[in-house]
Design a protein around this motif. Structure first.
Motif, PDB file in Angstrom:
ATOM      1  N   GLY A  11       0.414   2.677   4.154  1.00  6.57           N
ATOM      2  CA  GLY A  11       1.216   3.286   5.208  1.00  6.57           C
ATOM      3  C   GLY A  11       0.921   4.772   5.280  1.00  6.57           C
ATOM      4  O   GLY A  11      -0.110   5.240   4.806  1.00  6.57           O
ATOM      5  N   PHE A  12       1.841   5.545   5.845  1.00  2.00           N
ATOM      6  CA  PHE A  12       1.644   6.992   5.968  1.00  2.00           C
ATOM      7  C   PHE A  12       2.996   7.646   6.209  1.00  2.00           C
ATOM      8  O   PHE A  12       3.954   7.004   6.651  1.00  2.00           O
ATOM      9  CB  PHE A  12       0.680   7.327   7.105  1.00  2.00           C
ATOM     10  N   THR A  21      -3.630  -9.653   3.087  1.00  2.00           N
ATOM     11  CA  THR A  21      -2.511  -8.931   3.689  1.00  2.00           C
ATOM     12  C   THR A  21      -3.008  -8.143   4.891  1.00  2.00           C
ATOM     13  O   THR A  21      -4.036  -7.471   4.820  1.00  2.00           O
ATOM     14  CB  THR A  21      -1.902  -7.949   2.669  1.00  2.00           C
ATOM     15  N   ARG A  22      -2.261  -8.214   5.987  1.00  2.00           N
ATOM     16  CA  ARG A  22      -2.558  -7.367   7.144  1.00  2.00           C
ATOM     17  C   ARG A  22      -1.925  -6.008   6.901  1.00  2.00           C
ATOM     18  O   ARG A  22      -0.714  -5.858   6.967  1.00  2.00           O
ATOM     19  CB  ARG A  22      -2.008  -7.997   8.423  1.00  2.00           C
ATOM     20  N   SER A  23      -2.731  -5.033   6.610  1.00  2.92           N
ATOM     21  CA  SER A  23      -2.226  -3.717   6.221  1.00  2.92           C
ATOM     22  C   SER A  23      -2.288  -2.742   7.398  1.00  2.92           C
ATOM     23  O   SER A  23      -3.314  -2.650   8.080  1.00  2.92           O
ATOM     24  CB  SER A  23      -3.048  -3.166   5.057  1.00  2.92           C
ATOM     25  N   ARG A  45      -8.632  -5.570  13.089  1.00  2.00           N
ATOM     26  CA  ARG A  45      -7.561  -5.728  12.116  1.00  2.00           C
ATOM     27  C   ARG A  45      -8.011  -5.189  10.764  1.00  2.00           C
ATOM     28  O   ARG A  45      -9.209  -5.236  10.423  1.00  2.00           O
ATOM     29  CB  ARG A  45      -7.128  -7.185  11.988  1.00  2.00           C
ATOM     30  N   VAL A  46      -7.061  -4.659  10.012  1.00  2.00           N
ATOM     31  CA  VAL A  46      -7.318  -4.132   8.670  1.00  2.00           C
ATOM     32  C   VAL A  46      -6.661  -5.071   7.665  1.00  2.00           C
ATOM     33  O   VAL A  46      -5.471  -5.366   7.778  1.00  2.00           O
ATOM     34  CB  VAL A  46      -6.751  -2.706   8.514  1.00  2.00           C
ATOM     35  N   LEU A  47      -7.451  -5.544   6.725  1.00  3.16           N
ATOM     36  CA  LEU A  47      -6.951  -6.511   5.742  1.00  3.16           C
ATOM     37  C   LEU A  47      -7.151  -5.994   4.321  1.00  3.16           C
ATOM     38  O   LEU A  47      -8.095  -5.247   4.041  1.00  3.16           O
ATOM     39  CB  LEU A  47      -7.698  -7.843   5.874  1.00  3.16           C
ATOM     40  N   ILE A  48      -6.257  -6.418   3.442  1.00  2.96           N
ATOM     41  CA  ILE A  48      -6.472  -6.264   2.003  1.00  2.96           C
ATOM     42  C   ILE A  48      -6.707  -7.660   1.453  1.00  2.96           C
ATOM     43  O   ILE A  48      -5.808  -8.511   1.499  1.00  2.96           O
ATOM     44  CB  ILE A  48      -5.272  -5.617   1.309  1.00  2.96           C
ATOM     45  N   ALA A  49      -7.933  -7.911   0.986  1.00  3.41           N
ATOM     46  CA  ALA A  49      -8.270  -9.217   0.410  1.00  3.41           C
ATOM     47  C   ALA A  49      -7.696  -9.256  -1.003  1.00  3.41           C
ATOM     48  O   ALA A  49      -8.250  -8.656  -1.930  1.00  3.41           O
ATOM     49  CB  ALA A  49      -9.776  -9.429   0.396  1.00  3.41           C
ATOM     50  N   TYR A  93       3.199  -2.025  12.726  1.00  6.29           N
ATOM     51  CA  TYR A  93       3.892  -1.329  11.654  1.00  6.29           C
ATOM     52  C   TYR A  93       5.346  -1.024  12.017  1.00  6.29           C
ATOM     53  O   TYR A  93       5.753   0.142  12.022  1.00  6.29           O
ATOM     54  CB  TYR A  93       3.131  -0.034  11.328  1.00  6.29           C
ATOM     55  N   PRO A  94       6.144  -2.048  12.298  1.00  8.49           N
ATOM     56  CA  PRO A  94       7.554  -1.798  12.615  1.00  8.49           C
ATOM     57  C   PRO A  94       8.343  -1.231  11.437  1.00  8.49           C
ATOM     58  O   PRO A  94       9.421  -0.676  11.633  1.00  8.49           O
ATOM     59  CB  PRO A  94       8.080  -3.187  13.014  1.00  8.49           C
TER      60      PRO A  94
END
Length: 574
Positions: free
Chosen positions: A274-275, A302-304, A349-353, A435-436
């Motif tokens: 996040g940020f 995970t969809r980050s 999309r940005v993923l964390i494998a 990112y809600p």
């Protein structure tokens, strides 16, 4: 008859002696680690060659005799520095801002445990011949020999050979002798093609990575830092996601390698990127919403919302299609958030494998100097990001950093043109759909000071942390710690902290979005902030604690009246 029998006995004795002699040779060569043509054996070093080139004993008797690694740091264990070398370790720590003595004591091929969760160990991926090949790009500047080569060896040792096209080392104007001809000779002997690209002058991480990407032969670009260690099964999960969707940007779980002991410490698979309002990257817990999307299966990527940026894989074709890196950015910093926003807003999309793990040496201080200073470069890069991608939400960044408006961030017209060409969505869409849970509220009425009408003083976070008291000091008009947002959800937010009270003072607690003690009703007529749960009002400090606001029975007195700057009650929210 007797002479014939003696002859047979003689043959048996000679044959037995020969067997024992050969066994002695095998054992000697095995235990000296010099049976696999390792460059270190030839140069007198202690590191064995790549594990993909087994020694003689492993080839002859793979299942009969095995040797458990017991050297310093093996199986990811912490290195213990001998008493006689502790002073040396302290002095050398300054060179790279990690324990160089500990690193040099560890084999370049050190063993690591399989740290994957059990669900990952049995996971199947498309056949190797169906997955795309990758080029691994590693940028270095004055990197230590042992950390750089341990990174390279771990890539070779832990990657299926058919998937590893080449390794590209980009030298960002290093000045140390061991990174010159000696490095070239060493990597020339490795089992995977290793190419060294050299920048004639300091280019910085962003431009150096672009230099490496330009010569990469793999279908996928995999970026790593120069002080990493890949673990078992690290590559296949990332390539499989790109094979499934070419617009996926895939990161491994980044484990920690201690900068002091080089112990391998596993990180959590329950965090995502996040940020905050200053546009600093932060790790936060994966929310329940994302867990439910994955059906509770933590082995599913995970969809980050954002990525850390140091370690990731991306299709080479898509890398350039989506705009690679912003060439107007300098050195390092902020490029990870810029790419994250761009990928999500423009259809990727940005993923964390979570089945891929790579260790990384996290340093507390950078050992390098940056032209113009760190702050100036970070502000320059962050301003380019907010001006192109944040739309009206850029006010959060500028309120927190009012001084940056004097920083020259260059011409962003080309990047704005890219956004238009790619038909990217708005930043509001990103906050609402991707990112809600963001610390940046989707809908808000005010952003700025919270000033007490009677005293003329302001609420201030004082840089305090979760669970600590809200400060109350003179207003300075410089933003930063005195910036609060009153949101549509009736929260009084300061970055990722919310003003909260449970009868023991007015404190800052992590915003949870669940209402409760974090709900304040602001009356634009009476100017009061009423705490809904307790039905009391925010007040100036009590005599017993003059440095923090209090909460008291609502009276309508001037001490309970608050002026929220830049209040806009006419805002319409979709």
């Amino acid at each position: 008859m007797v002479s014939r029998l003696k002859l047979q006995y003689c043959k048996v004795v000679i044959a037995t002696s020969l067997v024992w002699f050969l066994l002695d040779v095998v054992l000697l060569t095995y235990y000296t680690d010099c049976t696999n043509n390792s460059p270190d054996c030839k140069s007198g070093g202690k590191a064995a060659g790549p594990a993909s080139q087994p020694g003689l004993l492993q080839r002859l008797l793979p299942n009969v005799l095995t040797r458990n690694p017991t050297g310093p740091g093996e199986m990811g264990k912490a290195v213990v520095i001998p008493e006689a070398r502790k002073k040396e370790a302290q002095e050398k720590f300054k060179i790279n801002q990690f324990n160089l003595v500990a690193s040099d004591m560890i084999s370049l091929n050190r063993s690591l445990p399989d740290v994957r969760m059990n669900e990952c160990k049995g996971k199947s991926y498309p056949p190797v011949n169906e997955l795309p090949t990758t080029s691994v790009i590693i940028v270095f500047h004055n990197e230590a020999w042992s950390t750089l080569l341990r990174t390279v060896h771990s890539v070779i040792n832990k990657s299926p050979r058919a998937l590893l096209e080449d390794i590209i080392l980009v030298d960002d104007a290093s000045e140390r002798d061991h990174l010159g001809k000696r490095l070239e000779k060493y990597v020339a002997r490795l089992s995977v093609p290793v190419r060294i690209e050299r920048a004639p002058k300091r280019a910085g991480l962003i431009r150096a990575r672009l230099k490496g990407a330009a010569v990469a032969k793999g279908k996928v670009l995999t970026f790593l830092d120069a002080h990493c260690e890949c673990t078992e099964g690290w590559l296949e999960p990332m390539l499989a996601e790109i094979h499934k969707d070419r617009k996926s940007v895939v990161c491994p779980i980044i484990d920690v390698i201690s900068d002091d002991t080089f112990e391998y410490i596993t990180g959590s698979d329950m965090t995502w990127g996040g940020f905050n309002w200053k546009l600093n990257f932060r790790w936060y817990p994966v929310p329940q919403r994302e867990m439910e999307r994955r059906g509770g299966d933590r082995s599913i990527p995970t969809r980050s919302p954002t990525m850390a940026g140091g370690l990731f894989s991306i299709s080479k074709e898509y890398f350039y299609e989506i705009g690679s890196y912003d060439r107007g950015m300098d050195i390092w910093g902020g490029e990870n958030l810029e790419m994250s926003f761009r990928v999500w807003m423009c259809g990727g999309r940005v993923l964390i494998a979570t089945c891929s793990r790579v260790g990384h040496v996290f340093r507390k201080v950078s050992p390098y100097t940056w032209p113009g200073g760190v702050v100036k470069i970070l502000n320059h890069n962050s301003m380019r990001t907010v001006e192109v991608w944040l739309d009206d939400y850029k006010d959060f960044f500028y309120k927190m950093n009012p001084g940056v408006k004097h920083t020259d961030f260059g011409d962003v017209s080309e990047r704005l043109g890219l956004r238009q060409k790619l038909e990217c969505k708005s930043f509001r869409w990103y906050l609402k759909n991707i990112y809600p849970e963001s610390q940046m509220p989707l809908d808000y009425y005010s952003l700025g000071e919270v000033r007490n009408k009677e005293t003329g003083q302001c609420l201030d976070t004082m840089g305090r942390k979760n669970g600590e008291k809200v400060g109350f000091v003179n207003c300075h008009g410089m933003g930063g710690n005195q910036v609060f947002s009153y949101t549509k959800k009736k929260e009084l937010m300061a970055d990722d902290l919310c003003v909260d009270t449970a009868g023991d003072g007015v404190k800052l607690f992590r915003c949870h979005g669940m209402g409760g003690n974090q709900i304040w009703n602001y009356d634009k007529e009476t100017l009061t902030l009423r705490h809904v749960n307790s039905n009391q009002c925010l007040d100036k400090p009590a005599p017993s604690a003059m440095d923090t606001p209090s909460i008291a029975k609502c009276s309508g007195s001037p001490s309970q009246q608050w002026l929220l700057s830049d209040m806009d009650w006419g805002k319409k929210f979709d």
